[in-house]
Design a protein around this motif. Structure first.
Motif, PDB file in Angstrom:
ATOM      1  N   LEU A   1      23.513 -34.294 -45.611  1.00  0.00           N
ATOM      2  CA  LEU A   1      22.099 -34.008 -45.408  1.00  0.00           C
ATOM      3  C   LEU A   1      21.695 -32.623 -45.901  1.00  0.00           C
ATOM      4  O   LEU A   1      20.522 -32.244 -45.792  1.00  0.00           O
ATOM      5  CB  LEU A   1      21.750 -34.148 -43.924  1.00  0.00           C
ATOM      6  CG  LEU A   1      22.034 -35.521 -43.280  1.00  0.00           C
ATOM      7  CD1 LEU A   1      21.711 -35.499 -41.794  1.00  0.00           C
ATOM      8  CD2 LEU A   1      21.251 -36.617 -43.981  1.00  0.00           C
ATOM      9  N   GLY A   2      22.659 -31.852 -46.422  1.00  0.00           N
ATOM     10  CA  GLY A   2      22.355 -30.525 -46.939  1.00  0.00           C
ATOM     11  C   GLY A   2      21.908 -29.545 -45.871  1.00  0.00           C
ATOM     12  O   GLY A   2      20.918 -28.830 -46.037  1.00  0.00           O
ATOM     13  N   LEU A   3      22.637 -29.460 -44.752  1.00  0.00           N
ATOM     14  CA  LEU A   3      22.248 -28.635 -43.618  1.00  0.00           C
ATOM     15  C   LEU A   3      22.963 -27.288 -43.621  1.00  0.00           C
ATOM     16  O   LEU A   3      24.072 -27.148 -44.157  1.00  0.00           O
ATOM     17  CB  LEU A   3      22.561 -29.360 -42.301  1.00  0.00           C
ATOM     18  CG  LEU A   3      22.005 -30.774 -42.134  1.00  0.00           C
ATOM     19  CD1 LEU A   3      22.463 -31.355 -40.802  1.00  0.00           C
ATOM     20  CD2 LEU A   3      20.490 -30.784 -42.237  1.00  0.00           C
ATOM     21  N   THR A   4      22.341 -26.289 -43.014  1.00  0.00           N
ATOM     22  CA  THR A   4      23.006 -25.016 -42.775  1.00  0.00           C
ATOM     23  C   THR A   4      23.938 -25.160 -41.574  1.00  0.00           C
ATOM     24  O   THR A   4      23.900 -26.171 -40.860  1.00  0.00           O
ATOM     25  CB  THR A   4      21.982 -23.909 -42.481  1.00  0.00           C
ATOM     26  OG1 THR A   4      21.324 -24.211 -41.240  1.00  0.00           O
ATOM     27  CG2 THR A   4      20.940 -23.814 -43.594  1.00  0.00           C
ATOM     28  N   LEU A   5      24.747 -24.132 -41.335  1.00  0.00           N
ATOM     29  CA  LEU A   5      25.635 -24.166 -40.172  1.00  0.00           C
ATOM     30  C   LEU A   5      24.833 -24.278 -38.872  1.00  0.00           C
ATOM     31  O   LEU A   5      25.187 -25.042 -37.969  1.00  0.00           O
ATOM     32  CB  LEU A   5      26.502 -22.902 -40.132  1.00  0.00           C
ATOM     33  CG  LEU A   5      27.664 -22.819 -41.129  1.00  0.00           C
ATOM     34  CD1 LEU A   5      28.301 -21.435 -41.063  1.00  0.00           C
ATOM     35  CD2 LEU A   5      28.693 -23.900 -40.866  1.00  0.00           C
ATOM     36  N   THR A   6      23.754 -23.523 -38.786  1.00  0.00           N
ATOM     37  CA  THR A   6      22.932 -23.559 -37.575  1.00  0.00           C
ATOM     38  C   THR A   6      22.280 -24.915 -37.385  1.00  0.00           C
ATOM     39  O   THR A   6      22.223 -25.453 -36.268  1.00  0.00           O
ATOM     40  CB  THR A   6      21.861 -22.457 -37.628  1.00  0.00           C
ATOM     41  OG1 THR A   6      22.498 -21.184 -37.789  1.00  0.00           O
ATOM     42  CG2 THR A   6      21.022 -22.453 -36.360  1.00  0.00           C
ATOM     43  N   GLN A   7      21.770 -25.510 -38.467  1.00  0.00           N
ATOM     44  CA  GLN A   7      21.156 -26.832 -38.375  1.00  0.00           C
ATOM     45  C   GLN A   7      22.177 -27.888 -37.953  1.00  0.00           C
ATOM     46  O   GLN A   7      21.888 -28.753 -37.115  1.00  0.00           O
ATOM     47  CB  GLN A   7      20.525 -27.209 -39.714  1.00  0.00           C
ATOM     48  CG  GLN A   7      19.254 -26.457 -40.045  1.00  0.00           C
ATOM     49  CD  GLN A   7      18.735 -26.802 -41.424  1.00  0.00           C
ATOM     50  OE1 GLN A   7      19.507 -27.047 -42.367  1.00  0.00           O
ATOM     51  NE2 GLN A   7      17.414 -26.818 -41.571  1.00  0.00           N
ATOM     52  N   ALA A   8      23.377 -27.815 -38.538  1.00  0.00           N
ATOM     53  CA  ALA A   8      24.417 -28.782 -38.186  1.00  0.00           C
ATOM     54  C   ALA A   8      24.798 -28.644 -36.714  1.00  0.00           C
ATOM     55  O   ALA A   8      24.984 -29.641 -36.007  1.00  0.00           O
ATOM     56  CB  ALA A   8      25.638 -28.590 -39.080  1.00  0.00           C
TER      57      ALA A   8
ATOM     58  N   THR B   1      26.592 -19.460 -31.618  1.00  0.00           N
ATOM     59  CA  THR B   1      27.857 -19.252 -32.324  1.00  0.00           C
ATOM     60  C   THR B   1      27.690 -19.464 -33.827  1.00  0.00           C
ATOM     61  O   THR B   1      28.382 -18.833 -34.630  1.00  0.00           O
ATOM     62  CB  THR B   1      28.953 -20.185 -31.773  1.00  0.00           C
ATOM     63  OG1 THR B   1      28.502 -21.546 -31.819  1.00  0.00           O
ATOM     64  CG2 THR B   1      29.295 -19.829 -30.342  1.00  0.00           C
ATOM     65  N   GLY B   2      26.753 -20.345 -34.205  1.00  0.00           N
ATOM     66  CA  GLY B   2      26.469 -20.510 -35.631  1.00  0.00           C
ATOM     67  C   GLY B   2      25.888 -19.233 -36.226  1.00  0.00           C
ATOM     68  O   GLY B   2      26.234 -18.829 -37.349  1.00  0.00           O
ATOM     69  N   GLN B   3      25.005 -18.563 -35.463  1.00  0.00           N
ATOM     70  CA  GLN B   3      24.445 -17.291 -35.920  1.00  0.00           C
ATOM     71  C   GLN B   3      25.536 -16.221 -36.032  1.00  0.00           C
ATOM     72  O   GLN B   3      25.577 -15.458 -37.000  1.00  0.00           O
ATOM     73  CB  GLN B   3      23.359 -16.835 -34.942  1.00  0.00           C
ATOM     74  CG  GLN B   3      22.080 -17.660 -34.992  1.00  0.00           C
ATOM     75  CD  GLN B   3      21.269 -17.388 -36.243  1.00  0.00           C
ATOM     76  OE1 GLN B   3      21.382 -16.332 -36.867  1.00  0.00           O
ATOM     77  NE2 GLN B   3      20.466 -18.363 -36.639  1.00  0.00           N
ATOM     78  N   ILE B   4      26.414 -16.169 -35.014  1.00  0.00           N
ATOM     79  CA  ILE B   4      27.516 -15.197 -35.057  1.00  0.00           C
ATOM     80  C   ILE B   4      28.409 -15.478 -36.251  1.00  0.00           C
ATOM     81  O   ILE B   4      28.843 -14.557 -36.971  1.00  0.00           O
ATOM     82  CB  ILE B   4      28.329 -15.250 -33.749  1.00  0.00           C
ATOM     83  CG1 ILE B   4      27.469 -14.788 -32.565  1.00  0.00           C
ATOM     84  CG2 ILE B   4      29.582 -14.379 -33.852  1.00  0.00           C
ATOM     85  CD1 ILE B   4      28.130 -14.965 -31.219  1.00  0.00           C
ATOM     86  N   ALA B   5      28.697 -16.768 -36.501  1.00  0.00           N
ATOM     87  CA  ALA B   5      29.562 -17.146 -37.618  1.00  0.00           C
ATOM     88  C   ALA B   5      28.957 -16.758 -38.951  1.00  0.00           C
ATOM     89  O   ALA B   5      29.665 -16.302 -39.868  1.00  0.00           O
ATOM     90  CB  ALA B   5      29.826 -18.649 -37.578  1.00  0.00           C
TER      91      ALA B   5
ATOM     92  N   GLY C   1      32.713 -16.059 -33.914  1.00  0.00           N
ATOM     93  CA  GLY C   1      31.899 -16.961 -33.119  1.00  0.00           C
ATOM     94  C   GLY C   1      32.730 -17.795 -32.163  1.00  0.00           C
ATOM     95  O   GLY C   1      32.327 -18.042 -31.008  1.00  0.00           O
ATOM     96  N   MET C   2      33.914 -18.224 -32.602  1.00  0.00           N
ATOM     97  CA  MET C   2      34.753 -19.074 -31.777  1.00  0.00           C
ATOM     98  C   MET C   2      35.498 -18.297 -30.694  1.00  0.00           C
ATOM     99  O   MET C   2      35.835 -18.836 -29.645  1.00  0.00           O
ATOM    100  CB  MET C   2      35.742 -19.838 -32.671  1.00  0.00           C
ATOM    101  CG  MET C   2      35.058 -20.793 -33.645  1.00  0.00           C
ATOM    102  SD  MET C   2      36.184 -21.522 -34.854  1.00  0.00           S
ATOM    103  CE  MET C   2      37.105 -22.674 -33.832  1.00  0.00           C
ATOM    104  N   LEU C   3      35.756 -17.009 -30.924  1.00  0.00           N
ATOM    105  CA  LEU C   3      36.474 -16.196 -29.935  1.00  0.00           C
ATOM    106  C   LEU C   3      35.680 -16.011 -28.642  1.00  0.00           C
ATOM    107  O   LEU C   3      36.257 -15.761 -27.577  1.00  0.00           O
ATOM    108  CB  LEU C   3      36.803 -14.824 -30.532  1.00  0.00           C
ATOM    109  CG  LEU C   3      38.109 -14.723 -31.325  1.00  0.00           C
ATOM    110  CD1 LEU C   3      38.211 -13.373 -32.015  1.00  0.00           C
ATOM    111  CD2 LEU C   3      39.322 -14.965 -30.433  1.00  0.00           C
ATOM    112  N   VAL C   4      34.365 -16.138 -28.722  1.00  0.00           N
ATOM    113  CA  VAL C   4      33.524 -16.008 -27.527  1.00  0.00           C
ATOM    114  C   VAL C   4      33.970 -16.976 -26.438  1.00  0.00           C
ATOM    115  O   VAL C   4      33.893 -16.677 -25.236  1.00  0.00           O
ATOM    116  CB  VAL C   4      32.050 -16.259 -27.904  1.00  0.00           C
ATOM    117  CG1 VAL C   4      31.178 -16.328 -26.655  1.00  0.00           C
ATOM    118  CG2 VAL C   4      31.551 -15.179 -28.851  1.00  0.00           C
ATOM    119  N   SER C   5      34.464 -18.129 -26.853  1.00  0.00           N
ATOM    120  CA  SER C   5      34.837 -19.167 -25.891  1.00  0.00           C
ATOM    121  C   SER C   5      35.955 -18.733 -24.949  1.00  0.00           C
ATOM    122  O   SER C   5      36.025 -19.196 -23.805  1.00  0.00           O
ATOM    123  CB  SER C   5      35.251 -20.446 -26.626  1.00  0.00           C
ATOM    124  OG  SER C   5      36.389 -20.203 -27.444  1.00  0.00           O
ATOM    125  N   SER C   6      36.838 -17.852 -25.398  1.00  0.00           N
ATOM    126  CA  SER C   6      37.961 -17.425 -24.566  1.00  0.00           C
ATOM    127  C   SER C   6      37.471 -16.726 -23.301  1.00  0.00           C
ATOM    128  O   SER C   6      37.896 -17.045 -22.180  1.00  0.00           O
ATOM    129  CB  SER C   6      38.873 -16.493 -25.368  1.00  0.00           C
ATOM    130  OG  SER C   6      39.943 -16.027 -24.553  1.00  0.00           O
TER     131      SER C   6
END
Length: 438
Positions: A87-94, A400-404, A412-417
């Motif tokens: 669909l041609g999406l950005t990370l945030t859209q996805a 997390t998409g914005q952080i990424a 972005g993924m380290l926040v989860s810890s």
């Protein structure tokens, strides 16, 4: 030791017990333990009077429903890189596709959980199975970002209602000391669905990704009506003590703090899960640059660990109490840090990912635990608290998409810890519903 050690007493307002639980007075205070199963005529006796074979058939059908629920739910994560490219999406859209699905799940959990307590859990099981089957198939018709958000939101309405309905049924089928193990079987089936989806992702990912929607959507749509044969109908042997809506009863003064803490804990769990697992396939493909078949195997290994862990934590909670699983969330937090910092070695990632899945499954007991913490006429409504946490998790893929996009996927993924660790501390602060064992 005092003479009233095993004297039954009226449950305190802060800890309303299951009808098959009793409060024991000890030197440490009130704790809850299992009573012998009630007969069919006893108040709150549920379905324990039915023959074991009949109850096992019903639970087997719930496992089938759980498999396709797990498949439908996790397509939003596992298939994210594929529909993003299509669909041609950005990370945030996805990532916002999950937010739309989570918003629907929150509304569905609250509304369908209450309807299940009022209109019957079997009836609502038929509705949710047919609903998420049909809406997953509707995903094959999506060709735009707006269409994706709409399809995922409506799909979430039915997916959110599945958990409180399923939990509400099986806690009436079996006694409390077996519920952790039953929850483990439910968890294993959910994880098996993700493993199967991950393997199919690896082998069918080069073809049209919508094929995976057909595989997961058609069976529950066709099987839903069989619930009327497989699931027994429970006669209402208990009534609400007030004329309030089931949801409103969870916020009475005696239960309000407990309800808010539970909702916060589940919210942090979902936020953290999305911050890590929601981006896992994207991270492995685009940051670690691993081939699709390897990614599929790594996803499968993570949830193979989840299956084994579910049986461990479920059995542990039946013996040592529902709060014992908080240990798993501390292990989860450590495993995430390790996963994101070690070299891109397939076998090393496989081992750490399996440990992550093993520890993450500590929350397997939350379904029965939520039902035990509230009066019997609120079983499904109370179990729906599990999905209330999605209100917090709506923002996880977007944030997390914005952080990424600004600092990299790893950040972005380290926040989860950190968030998993906070959720573990809240878990430890909540009431226990099972007898403490030496």
């Amino acid at each position: 030791m005092r003479s009233n050690l095993f004297r039954r007493s009226r449950p305190s307002a802060a800890l309303v017990s299951d009808p098959n639980l009793a409060v024991l007075q000890t030197d440490e205070g009130s704790v809850v333990t299992s009573l012998p199963p009630s007969g069919s005529g006893a108040p709150g006796g549920g379905l324990l009077h039915l023959p074991l074979r009949r109850r096992l058939v019903a639970f087997g059908f719930l496992l089938i429903a759980e498999f396709f629920y797990g498949w439908a739910w996790n397509t939003v994560d596992v298939l994210r890189p594929l529909f993003r490219a299509s669909l041609g999406l950005t990370l945030t859209q996805a990532g916002s596709a999950y937010s739309a699905q989570g918003a629907g799940a929150l509304i569905g959990a609250i509304s369908i959980g209450q309807l299940a307590d009022k209109l019957g859990k079997r009836n609502m099981l038929v509705v949710v199975m047919a609903g998420y089957g049909a809406l997953l198939l509707a995903g094959t018709l999506v060709h735009s970002y707006v269409g994706l958000l709409l399809q995922r939101f409506v799909l979430g309405l039915f997916l959110g209602g599945s958990f409180p309905v399923v939990v509400g049924i099986y806690v009436e089928l079996f006694r409390p000391t077996l519920r952790g193990k039953l929850a483990s079987a439910i968890n294993a089936t959910f994880s098996l669905a993700i493993i199967t989806l991950g393997l199919c992702f690896g082998h069918l990912g080069h073809h049209d990704w919508r094929t995976l929607l057909w595989i997961g959507g058609l069976p529950p749509l066709l099987l839903a009506v069989l619930a009327y044969i497989a699931i027994p109908s429970a006669e209402r042997s208990y009534k609400s003590g007030s004329g309030k809506l089931p949801l409103a009863e969870l916020f009475t003064p005696a239960l309000r703090r407990q309800t808010l803490l539970l909702a916060s804990m589940t919210g942090l769990n979902f936020f953290a899960y999305q911050a890590f697992s929601g981006w896992l396939t994207t991270y492995l493909l685009n940051t670690r640059h691993l081939p699709k078949d390897v990614v599929g195997h790594l996803v499968a290994a993570q949830f193979a660990g989840n299956i084994l862990g579910g049986f461990f934590w479920g059995g542990l909670s039946d013996r040592f109490g529902r709060r014992s699983g908080a240990i798993g969330f501390f292990i989860t937090a450590a495993a995430i840090v390790a996963y994101l910092t070690v070299p891109a070695d397939q076998w090393l990632l496989l081992g750490i990912g399996s440990l992550y899945g093993f520890a993450l499954s500590a929350s397997v007991i939350w379904g029965p635990w939520l039902a035990e913490l509230y009066p019997p006429h609120l079983k499904s409504t109370a179990s729906s608290i599990f999905n209330w946490g999605r209100l917090v998790s709506f923002f996880s893929p977007i944030l997390t998409g914005q952080i990424a996009e600004h600092f990299g996927m790893q950040a972005g993924m380290l926040v989860s810890s950190l968030i998993f660790a906070v959720a573990a501390f809240i878990w430890l602060s909540l009431p226990e519903t099972m007898r403490r064992h030496a």
